[in-house]
Design a protein around this motif. Structure first.
Motif, PDB file in Angstrom:
ATOM      1  N   ALA A  14       8.535  -4.681 -10.079  1.00  0.00           N
ATOM      2  CA  ALA A  14       7.515  -3.955  -9.341  1.00  0.00           C
ATOM      3  C   ALA A  14       6.280  -4.832  -9.216  1.00  0.00           C
ATOM      4  O   ALA A  14       6.097  -5.772  -9.965  1.00  0.00           O
ATOM      5  CB  ALA A  14       7.168  -2.662 -10.066  1.00  0.00           C
ATOM      6  N   CYS A  15       5.441  -4.498  -8.244  1.00  0.00           N
ATOM      7  CA  CYS A  15       4.211  -5.261  -8.079  1.00  0.00           C
ATOM      8  C   CYS A  15       3.110  -4.573  -8.889  1.00  0.00           C
ATOM      9  O   CYS A  15       3.352  -3.615  -9.597  1.00  0.00           O
ATOM     10  CB  CYS A  15       3.834  -5.325  -6.624  1.00  0.00           C
ATOM     11  SG  CYS A  15       3.217  -3.794  -5.990  1.00  0.00           S
ATOM     12  N   GLY A  16       1.895  -5.068  -8.734  1.00  0.00           N
ATOM     13  CA  GLY A  16       0.719  -4.583  -9.446  1.00  0.00           C
ATOM     14  C   GLY A  16       0.769  -3.189 -10.016  1.00  0.00           C
ATOM     15  O   GLY A  16       1.318  -2.973 -11.085  1.00  0.00           O
ATOM     16  N   THR A  17       0.258  -2.241  -9.313  1.00  0.00           N
ATOM     17  CA  THR A  17       0.159  -0.913  -9.899  1.00  0.00           C
ATOM     18  C   THR A  17       0.749   0.172  -9.017  1.00  0.00           C
ATOM     19  O   THR A  17       0.724   1.324  -9.382  1.00  0.00           O
ATOM     20  CB  THR A  17      -1.316  -0.554 -10.131  1.00  0.00           C
ATOM     21  OG1 THR A  17      -1.978  -0.647  -8.880  1.00  0.00           O
ATOM     22  CG2 THR A  17      -1.962  -1.465 -11.131  1.00  0.00           C
ATOM     23  N   SER A  18       1.258  -0.204  -7.864  1.00  0.00           N
ATOM     24  CA  SER A  18       1.655   0.851  -6.934  1.00  0.00           C
ATOM     25  C   SER A  18       3.075   1.343  -7.157  1.00  0.00           C
ATOM     26  O   SER A  18       3.462   2.358  -6.636  1.00  0.00           O
ATOM     27  CB  SER A  18       1.510   0.377  -5.494  1.00  0.00           C
ATOM     28  OG  SER A  18       2.453  -0.630  -5.238  1.00  0.00           O
ATOM     29  N   CYS A  19       3.868   0.608  -7.925  1.00  0.00           N
ATOM     30  CA  CYS A  19       5.250   1.035  -8.130  1.00  0.00           C
ATOM     31  C   CYS A  19       5.419   1.618  -9.524  1.00  0.00           C
ATOM     32  O   CYS A  19       5.173   0.947 -10.514  1.00  0.00           O
ATOM     33  CB  CYS A  19       6.216  -0.127  -7.948  1.00  0.00           C
ATOM     34  SG  CYS A  19       7.928   0.368  -8.160  1.00  0.00           S
ATOM     35  N   ASN A  20       5.826   2.866  -9.552  1.00  0.00           N
ATOM     36  CA  ASN A  20       6.007   3.529 -10.839  1.00  0.00           C
ATOM     37  C   ASN A  20       7.481   3.680 -11.173  1.00  0.00           C
ATOM     38  O   ASN A  20       7.855   4.554 -11.932  1.00  0.00           O
ATOM     39  CB  ASN A  20       5.351   4.911 -10.808  1.00  0.00           C
ATOM     40  CG  ASN A  20       3.913   4.828 -10.398  1.00  0.00           C
ATOM     41  OD1 ASN A  20       3.231   3.859 -10.711  1.00  0.00           O
ATOM     42  ND2 ASN A  20       3.443   5.809  -9.664  1.00  0.00           N
TER      43      ASN A  20
END
Lengths: 89, 569
Positions: free
Chosen positions: A61-67
């Motif tokens: 996942a990237c930075g913070t947008s993928c949970n």
């Protein structure tokens, strides 16, 4: 009947729901689903669900947008069971 | 008394059944245990159990060879459908029987769910309804959350920064680089992105409601029509949808596609689907330059991403890839239901907590690296006591900045933020917060006491809550806040506005719009690049990086230059 079903899917110009296909072929929805299951088992229809997206979510996942898959509003609960005619290429 | 049930399977299949049955009858060991016609049908249907049992019987191999020969003949004549000719015959027989024996009562009233679907998934109305729904989602997300966004921004930039500074002072490190690291690195960087938590809470709430109601399945149904315009094979539409959440899993999800050509085309288009990480950038820039229509501006960025992917997909499909037409999809649409508060709350909490948790990893790490680069002098000054413009960060940013001048945002601050955005898009905002925050150092007025700070946080929270309720009617154009937008802006938005006005020669809004377009179109993040290399190979990864950056630059310049010529902004 199964040939009619496959032709019914092929002839639609765009996506079609289970209910619409059932009405179009004048087959009860409860009778339609086992036929679809058989076509999936025989490899004539490909089935994909949110499980396919888990392939992606397992990849990182990237930075913070993928949970992850459980947090993806476009996958969990949102993805309907989807079938398509398997490519013969 | 009636005879055994015999289904007529048609001339071709009956001929093969007869051929296999004839061989079975000549093999006594096989014929003694099975009815020849039943066994022939089983073998034509690929009954694995029967094949295993036959293999152990005398003469079984001959029967199996005969069955394989028949299947090959049917395969040659009917193609892939040959594998279901036997069940097809059974279903035809059942269908005929049902038609003869079952009398259908008059169809009842169409269920409500079906009636809604007739409109919501309609060939022509479906897309406008979907777009309108998404517009409402973004309007709610951006407008309603704006008040709380300003509140958290004020708390982070004021009391929290002061308390952290005081804490460092209390342990005797107040006059060292540690104070700068904590206040300008950690608080400015991580705090700069945490202020967007209300935006994400509102977005997850709105999406949760749509998801729980069953509408998202319809949205997928409608979106498929758009994706098919790209000429993508049906399954490509899943990665494209996931791309609205995050590009990285979307690129990995392309591996479920059967053909490499489809995987590459989909992998190249996925980054144009605006991922959640770009949202804070849009929200910040829209709040700065388009305060009265920020929801619509943010929404238009998502639309632009889809439009670019459509055009590129169309062009690539007819030049490089030449894909076959997509096959139609068959989707199971669940019935509509009323969303439950508990389910929506759980989804919202899970997604928001993941965002906050991750802000403590990659955003914190990048903020510290950015701070370090801003602390290293490039020529004059000493470590952590250097003007940012003369730091390593400023030097690299200043060197690249002229390339972005035609787009109106050729300042070293904006350029530096975009460079850090290669790590992750949220970092663009945290870097801006650091860059502009550092410049504000020393501009603060008299320092309030701890008690005054706590009191101010409490009263401003109550005010923000009240203003949030007042902001709801603004969605339909009733502005109870009577705000000009500018009056509510904090230090960062004000600094961004001033910076963009300067770099664009007074066309700040156009430069801001061009900046958003650039953020939408250039490489999403390093993790996405790694995913592209892994899934598509190094050549396509470089093609993607160079192509996206070139396209982002060209589109941003186009927006700014055309806008300036037309006298907009």
């Amino acid at each position: 009947m199964l040939e009619r079903l496959l032709a019914g899917i092929r002839e639609t110009n765009g996506p079609i729901s289970f209910d619409d296909l059932s009405k179009r072929l004048q087959v009860e929805r409860s009778a339609l689903e086992p036929m679809l299951d058989l076509l999936v088992r025989k490899g004539l229809l490909a089935e994909w669900t949110s499980g396919d997206a888990e392939v992606g979510c397992g990849g990182g996942a990237c930075g913070t947008s993928c949970n992850g898959v459980q947090g993806c509003p476009f996958v969990v609960g949102g993805m309907p069971r989807t079938l398509e005619i398997r490519s013969q290429r | 008394m009636t005879g055994p049930l015999v289904i007529e399977y048609g001339q071709d299949l009956e001929a093969e059944i007869g051929a296999i049955a004839a061989v079975i009858e000549t093999e006594s060991a096989v014929g003694a245990g099975f009815a020849p016609r039943w066994l022939a049908l089983e073998l034509l249907e690929d009954g694995d159990d029967v094949r295993v049992r036959l293999a152990d019987l005398a003469g079984g191999a001959r029967v199996l060879t005969a069955a394989d020969t028949s299947r090959a003949r049917l395969q040659d004549k009917f193609g892939a459908i040959a594998s279901v000719l036997v069940p097809n015959g059974r279903y035809d027989w059942i269908n005929a029987l049902v038609r003869e024996t079952v009398t259908q009562s008059r169809p009842g009233r169409t269920p409500m769910s079906d009636r809604i679907d007739q409109v919501v998934t309609h060939r022509w109305f479906g897309l406008p309804i979907f777009l309108a729904s998404m517009w409402v989602v973004f309007k709610l997300t951006v407008d309603i959350s704006a008040v709380f966004l300003n509140w958290i921004d004020g708390v982070m930039g004021g009391p929290i920064a002061r308390w952290m500074g005081a804490l460092v002072q209390a342990v005797g490190l107040g006059n060292t680089w540690v104070r700068s690291l904590v206040v300008d690195g950690v608080v400015a960087g991580v705090g700069g992105i945490l202020v967007f938590v209300p935006v994400l809470v509102a977005l997850y709430l709105a999406l949760g409601l749509l998801e729980d109601s069953g509408y998202m399945a319809r949205a997928a149904f409608v979106m498929d029509r758009i994706m098919r315009r790209l000429g993508l094979q049906g399954k490509s539409f899943l990665p494209m949808l996931v791309g609205f959440g995050c590009t990285v899993p979307a690129i990995y999800a392309t591996r479920t596609l059967e053909h490499r050509r489809d995987r590459i085309l989909t992998g190249l288009l996925v980054p144009f689907m605006s991922c959640g990480a770009r949202l804070p950038v849009y929200v910040l820039m829209a709040a700065v330059f388009f305060p009265r229509s920020r929801g619509t501006v943010v929404f238009s960025m998502y639309l632009l991403g889809i439009a670019v992917a459509l055009v590129l997909g169309f062009l690539l499909n007819r030049t490089v890839f030449r894909a076959e037409p997509a096959t139609p999809l068959l989707m199971e649409l669940p019935p509509y239901r009323l969303p439950t508060l508990r389910s929506v709350w759980l989804q919202m909490r899970r997604r928001t907590s993941a965002f906050i948790r991750d802000a403590g990893t990659i955003i914190l790490g990048t903020s510290l690296v950015v701070w370090l680069l801003m602390a290293i002098p490039a020529g004059q000054g000493t470590f952590s006591r250097v003007e940012v413009e003369h730091s390593a960060f400023g030097a690299v940013s200043s060197a690249v900045a002229p390339a972005l001048s035609p787009a109106g945002f050729g300042s070293w601050e904006a350029t530096g933020a975009l460079i850090t955005g290669f790590v992750a898009k949220e970092v663009v905002v945290s870097s801006m917060s650091q860059v502009y925050g550092v410049e504000r150092t020393g501009e603060t007025a008299a320092t309030p006491t701890f008690v005054e700070d706590v009191r101010a946080i409490g009263s401003s929270f109550l005010q923000a809550s009240a203003d949030t309720v007042k902001a709801i009617p603004a969605i339909v154009g009733i502005d109870l806040l009577d705000s000009t937008g500018d009056a509510q802006q904090g230090a960062l938005p004000t600094a961004v506005r001033v910076g963009f006005e300067e770099s664009s020669g007074g066309h700040g809004a156009l430069a801001g719009l061009a900046f958003m377009v650039f953020v939408l179109l250039y490489t999403p993040c390093m993790a996405a690049v790694a995913a592209e290399r892994h899934e598509l190979g190094a050549t396509w990864m470089w093609a993607s990086i160079i192509g996206q950056t070139a396209l982002a630059w060209a589109m941003a310049v186009l927006v700014f230059q055309v806008g300036t010529l037309m006298g907009w902004g």
